[in-house]
Design a protein around this motif. Structure first.
Motif, mmCIF file in Angstrom:
data_model
loop_
_atom_site.group_PDB
_atom_site.id
_atom_site.type_symbol
_atom_site.label_atom_id
_atom_site.label_comp_id
_atom_site.label_asym_id
_atom_site.label_seq_id
_atom_site.Cartn_x
_atom_site.Cartn_y
_atom_site.Cartn_z
ATOM 1 N N ASP A 1 45.653 -26.381 16.581
ATOM 2 C CA ASP A 1 46.967 -26.640 17.172
ATOM 3 C C ASP A 1 48.070 -25.847 16.475
ATOM 4 O OD1 ASP A 1 45.826 -28.401 18.930
ATOM 5 O OD2 ASP A 1 46.371 -30.201 17.793
ATOM 6 N N LEU A 2 47.896 -25.619 15.191
ATOM 7 C CA LEU A 2 48.953 -25.000 14.390
ATOM 8 C C LEU A 2 48.766 -23.488 14.230
ATOM 9 C CD1 LEU A 2 51.420 -26.288 12.952
ATOM 10 C CD2 LEU A 2 50.118 -26.202 10.826
ATOM 11 N N ARG A 3 47.763 -22.919 14.877
ATOM 12 C CA ARG A 3 47.393 -21.521 14.632
ATOM 13 C C ARG A 3 48.549 -20.545 14.865
ATOM 14 N NH1 ARG A 3 45.478 -18.705 19.111
ATOM 15 N NH2 ARG A 3 43.884 -17.666 17.862
ATOM 16 N N GLU A 4 49.345 -20.752 15.896
ATOM 17 C CA GLU A 4 50.452 -19.829 16.171
ATOM 18 C C GLU A 4 51.522 -19.929 15.088
ATOM 19 O OE1 GLU A 4 50.367 -17.511 18.381
ATOM 20 O OE2 GLU A 4 48.431 -18.200 19.171
ATOM 21 N N ASN A 5 51.780 -21.135 14.601
ATOM 22 C CA ASN A 5 52.737 -21.313 13.510
ATOM 23 C C ASN A 5 52.248 -20.637 12.239
ATOM 24 O OD1 ASN A 5 52.828 -23.597 15.483
ATOM 25 N ND2 ASN A 5 54.650 -24.155 14.311
ATOM 26 N N LEU A 6 50.937 -20.761 11.972
ATOM 27 C CA LEU A 6 50.364 -20.122 10.796
ATOM 28 C C LEU A 6 50.510 -18.605 10.888
ATOM 29 C CD1 LEU A 6 47.062 -22.199 10.477
ATOM 30 C CD2 LEU A 6 49.191 -22.537 9.213
ATOM 31 N N TYR B 1 52.701 -15.996 8.503
ATOM 32 C CA TYR B 1 52.002 -14.886 7.871
ATOM 33 C C TYR B 1 52.722 -13.566 8.121
ATOM 34 C CZ TYR B 1 48.323 -11.498 6.871
ATOM 35 O OH TYR B 1 47.606 -10.438 6.381
ATOM 36 N N VAL B 2 53.141 -13.337 9.353
ATOM 37 C CA VAL B 2 53.854 -12.109 9.689
ATOM 38 C C VAL B 2 55.194 -12.057 8.965
ATOM 39 C CG1 VAL B 2 54.988 -10.826 11.545
ATOM 40 C CG2 VAL B 2 52.712 -11.792 11.907
ATOM 41 N N ARG C 1 49.004 -6.136 14.398
ATOM 42 C CA ARG C 1 47.682 -5.992 13.794
ATOM 43 C C ARG C 1 47.458 -7.049 12.728
ATOM 44 N NH1 ARG C 1 48.442 -1.408 12.204
ATOM 45 N NH2 ARG C 1 48.935 -1.777 10.022
ATOM 46 N N ASP C 2 48.480 -7.292 11.879
ATOM 47 C CA ASP C 2 48.352 -8.295 10.828
ATOM 48 C C ASP C 2 48.184 -9.683 11.415
ATOM 49 O OD1 ASP C 2 48.629 -6.303 8.990
ATOM 50 O OD2 ASP C 2 50.735 -6.691 8.567
ATOM 51 N N ARG C 3 48.953 -9.983 12.454
ATOM 52 C CA ARG C 3 48.890 -11.296 13.085
ATOM 53 C C ARG C 3 47.503 -11.541 13.680
ATOM 54 N NH1 ARG C 3 52.636 -14.846 15.418
ATOM 55 N NH2 ARG C 3 51.722 -16.132 17.070
ATOM 56 N N GLU C 4 46.997 -10.544 14.412
ATOM 57 C CA GLU C 4 45.679 -10.691 15.018
ATOM 58 C C GLU C 4 44.589 -10.816 13.956
ATOM 59 O OE1 GLU C 4 44.980 -11.032 18.405
ATOM 60 O OE2 GLU C 4 47.128 -11.404 18.238
ATOM 61 N N ARG D 1 49.246 -9.171 1.405
ATOM 62 C CA ARG D 1 49.137 -8.836 2.819
ATOM 63 C C ARG D 1 47.816 -9.270 3.407
ATOM 64 N NH1 ARG D 1 50.836 -3.027 5.408
ATOM 65 N NH2 ARG D 1 50.499 -3.578 7.577
ATOM 66 N N SER D 2 46.741 -9.147 2.668
ATOM 67 C CA SER D 2 45.442 -9.527 3.205
ATOM 68 C C SER D 2 44.531 -10.003 2.097
ATOM 69 C CB SER D 2 44.793 -8.354 3.930
ATOM 70 O OG SER D 2 43.522 -8.713 4.419
ATOM 71 N N LEU D 3 44.158 -11.262 2.135
ATOM 72 C CA LEU D 3 43.236 -11.827 1.166
ATOM 73 C C LEU D 3 42.012 -12.303 1.946
ATOM 74 C CD1 LEU D 3 45.788 -14.013 -0.821
ATOM 75 C CD2 LEU D 3 45.203 -11.629 -1.158
ATOM 76 N N THR D 4 40.982 -11.522 1.967
ATOM 77 C CA THR D 4 39.859 -11.794 2.834
ATOM 78 C C THR D 4 38.577 -12.023 2.063
ATOM 79 O OG1 THR D 4 40.852 -10.387 4.509
ATOM 80 C CG2 THR D 4 38.551 -10.963 4.812
ATOM 81 N N CYS D 5 37.948 -13.179 2.269
ATOM 82 C CA CYS D 5 36.640 -13.467 1.705
ATOM 83 C C CYS D 5 35.632 -13.464 2.840
ATOM 84 C CB CYS D 5 36.621 -14.843 1.020
ATOM 85 S SG CYS D 5 37.539 -14.901 -0.514
#
Length: 233
Positions: free
Chosen positions: A34-39, A43-44, A56-59, A227-231
């Motif tokens: 439900d909160l994905r768009e707010n998240l 982030y952007v 690109r960052d948002r997607e 900017r990007s923390l990816t595991c």
């Protein structure tokens, strides 16, 4: 008011209150959806060096969130006032040790033991509002999530070119232990860990006490939002 807006404003009786009326709250999978768009919006707004890459960052954030939500043990913790102020999410590292595949060199013995015991949690994303008064949000979010999940060790991967992310994690007490290559590669990502609980072994990374008082090691010295923390598994 949409469902996501309602989720941001709802408060439970057991939620801790941080300075400046910041509250921490765990969300389940449905609430996270439900909160994905707010998240993604936060982030952007908080991302470093947009330079036309907002879409690109948002997607990318939405893809990581969608992937992690499906993982067993997914956890999301948000910080909020009357609006979303920050969040962190991730998943437990599997006991079979497959998450560490591609690690350069020999994995420290204690980390292997903690992994086999189910005590390691991978933080995929850490985001906080860039306002100066909220500079401790990211630090509090990750520590609280790991503690609530009874993890002994947090782990994250940082791209070698992402100096902002690396500086931020080091300022929060994370320790770099090596590098790992994820397919399709060939970039070797930096592996950082955050000790939470103490172990009986004196050489355990969980026994290391990060120095948060030294020069250049203050959580106020860097942008809190890599900017990007990816595991990746």
């Amino acid at each position: 008011m949409n469902r996501a807006g309602t989720a941001v404003r709802r408060r439970g009786v057991d939620e801790p209150v941080l300075p400046n009326a910041i509250r921490l709250r765990r969300l389940n999978r449905g609430q996270a959806e439900d909160l994905r768009e707010n998240l993604a919006d936060l982030y952007v707004k908080s991302a470093v060096g947009a330079g036309g890459g907002e879409y690109r960052d948002r997607e990318g954030l939405l893809r990581r969130l969608a992937g992690d939500i499906r993982r067993p043990g997914f956890a999301l913790l948000v910080a909020e006032t009357t609006a979303l102020a920050g969040y962190t999410f991730g998943f437990p590292v599997g006991r079979d040790g497959s998450w560490w595949r591609g690690f350069a060199g020999t994995l420290p013995w204690t980390i292997g033991q903690l992994t086999a015991a189910g005590r390691v949690f991978a933080l995929t994303q850490v985001v906080a509002h860039p306002h100066e008064q909220n500079r401790d949000i990211a630090d509090r979010l990750q520590e609280r999530l790991l503690t609530d999940l009874h993890a002994a060790l947090g782990v994250t991967l940082v791209h070698p070119s992402d100096r902002t992310a690396h500086a931020a994690f080091r300022s929060w007490g994370w320790l770099e232990i090596g590098a790992i290559v994820r397919l399709p590669g060939p970039v070797a990502l930096r592996v950082l860990v955050l000790p939470v609980a103490r172990s009986q072994r004196p050489d355990s990374p969980a026994n290391l006490t990060p120095d948060r008082t030294g020069a250049g090691n203050s959580p106020h010295s860097v942008n809190l939002v890599p900017r990007s923390l990816t595991c990746r598994p």
